[in-house]
Motif scaffolding. Structure first.
Motif, PDB file in Angstrom:
ATOM      1  N   ASP A  37       0.891  -1.313  -0.100  1.00  0.00           N
ATOM      2  CA  ASP A  37       0.126   0.014   0.120  1.00  0.00           C
ATOM      3  C   ASP A  37       0.803   1.298   0.087  1.00  0.00           C
ATOM      4  N   GLY A  38       0.337   2.277  -0.567  1.00  0.00           N
ATOM      5  CA  GLY A  38       1.007   3.605  -0.636  1.00  0.00           C
ATOM      6  C   GLY A  38       1.044   4.198  -1.953  1.00  0.00           C
ATOM      7  N   ARG A  39       1.927   5.166  -2.296  1.00  0.00           N
ATOM      8  CA  ARG A  39       1.934   5.640  -3.795  1.00  0.00           C
ATOM      9  C   ARG A  39       3.071   5.492  -4.430  1.00  0.00           C
ATOM     10  N   GLN A  41       5.149   6.372  -8.184  1.00  0.00           N
ATOM     11  CA  GLN A  41       5.040   7.088  -9.446  1.00  0.00           C
ATOM     12  C   GLN A  41       6.270   6.639 -10.224  1.00  0.00           C
ATOM     13  N   PHE A  48       0.480   9.350 -11.086  1.00  0.00           N
ATOM     14  CA  PHE A  48       0.839   8.567 -10.024  1.00  0.00           C
ATOM     15  C   PHE A  48      -0.276   7.726  -9.603  1.00  0.00           C
ATOM     16  N   CYS A  49      -0.142   6.673  -8.796  1.00  0.00           N
ATOM     17  CA  CYS A  49      -1.143   5.751  -8.377  1.00  0.00           C
ATOM     18  C   CYS A  49      -1.117   5.517  -6.770  1.00  0.00           C
ATOM     19  N   ASN A  50      -2.193   5.838  -6.189  1.00  0.00           N
ATOM     20  CA  ASN A  50      -2.459   5.322  -4.738  1.00  0.00           C
ATOM     21  C   ASN A  50      -2.955   3.894  -4.387  1.00  0.00           C
ATOM     22  N   ALA A  52      -4.453   0.966  -1.875  1.00  0.00           N
ATOM     23  CA  ALA A  52      -4.768   1.230  -0.482  1.00  0.00           C
ATOM     24  C   ALA A  52      -5.850   0.221  -0.043  1.00  0.00           C
ATOM     25  N   ASP A  72      -9.137  10.215 -12.988  1.00  0.00           N
ATOM     26  CA  ASP A  72      -9.148   8.921 -12.116  1.00  0.00           C
ATOM     27  C   ASP A  72      -9.342   7.605 -12.731  1.00  0.00           C
ATOM     28  N   ALA A 145      -6.649   0.323  -6.389  1.00  0.00           N
ATOM     29  CA  ALA A 145      -5.652   1.306  -7.022  1.00  0.00           C
ATOM     30  C   ALA A 145      -6.188   2.476  -7.376  1.00  0.00           C
ATOM     31  N   LYS A 148      -3.931   8.512 -10.799  1.00  0.00           N
ATOM     32  CA  LYS A 148      -4.381   9.902 -10.926  1.00  0.00           C
ATOM     33  C   LYS A 148      -3.748  10.622 -12.023  1.00  0.00           C
TER      34      LYS A 148
END
Length: 156
Positions: A37-39, A41, A48-50, A52, A72, A145, A148
């Motif tokens: 989990d996390g960001r 790029q 980028f992609c998050n 979680a 998105d 996921a 952005k």
């Protein structure tokens, strides 16, 4: 708005800019599952992609949002969620900007919803209202996921 599954990207008729992102080896369903989990790029990427874990809840407890500058791509990795949406732009409607480019609608009118399961994705362009993380039958944990992408990179 575009709906699809990472296992059959050719059926989604994605614009080339989005197809290039989702066909990257780092963006396959298997690779996204393996990420913590996390960001993330990629070096030099404007997007980028998050990733979680989140809890779904009844739709009436969720907020409805839209963006003005970011597109998105929301991908379910594990579990399932319902996302409410509407096909009419809400740009210009009264909303509160909770974070940069995250606008919360005070009186949303969403006429549609979609159930997403592992590998399914949906895109939301600027102005497209969406209410994510709604539970199907009862609240549950979902892992997703959220890509952005600056909408300005989609033009031209």
């Amino acid at each position: 708005m575009i709906i699809g599954n990472l296992h059959s990207l050719e059926m989604a008729t994605l614009p080339n800019a989005l197809l290039q992102i989702l066909t990257l080896p780092a963006c396959s369903l298997q690779a996204l599952h393996a990420r913590e989990d996390g960001r993330f790029q990629p070096v030099g990427a404007a997007w980028f992609c998050n990733i979680a874990h989140a809890n779904t809840s009844p739709a009436h407890e969720r907020h409805t949002e839209f963006h003005q500058q970011w597109l998105d791509i929301q991908v379910v990795l594990e579990g399932e969620e319902i996302i409410g949406f509407d096909t009419r732009s809400v740009v210009g409607q009264h909303a509160v900007e909770r974070k940069p480019d995250l606008f919360i609608l005070e009186n949303p009118c969403l006429s549609n919803q979609i159930l997403l399961r592992s590998g399914d994705f949906v895109t939301f362009a600027p102005g497209e209202p969406h209410r994510a993380l709604c539970c199907n039958q009862r609240p549950a944990v979902v892992r997703k996921a959220v890509f952005k992408i600056p909408f300005s990179t989609m033009k031209g």
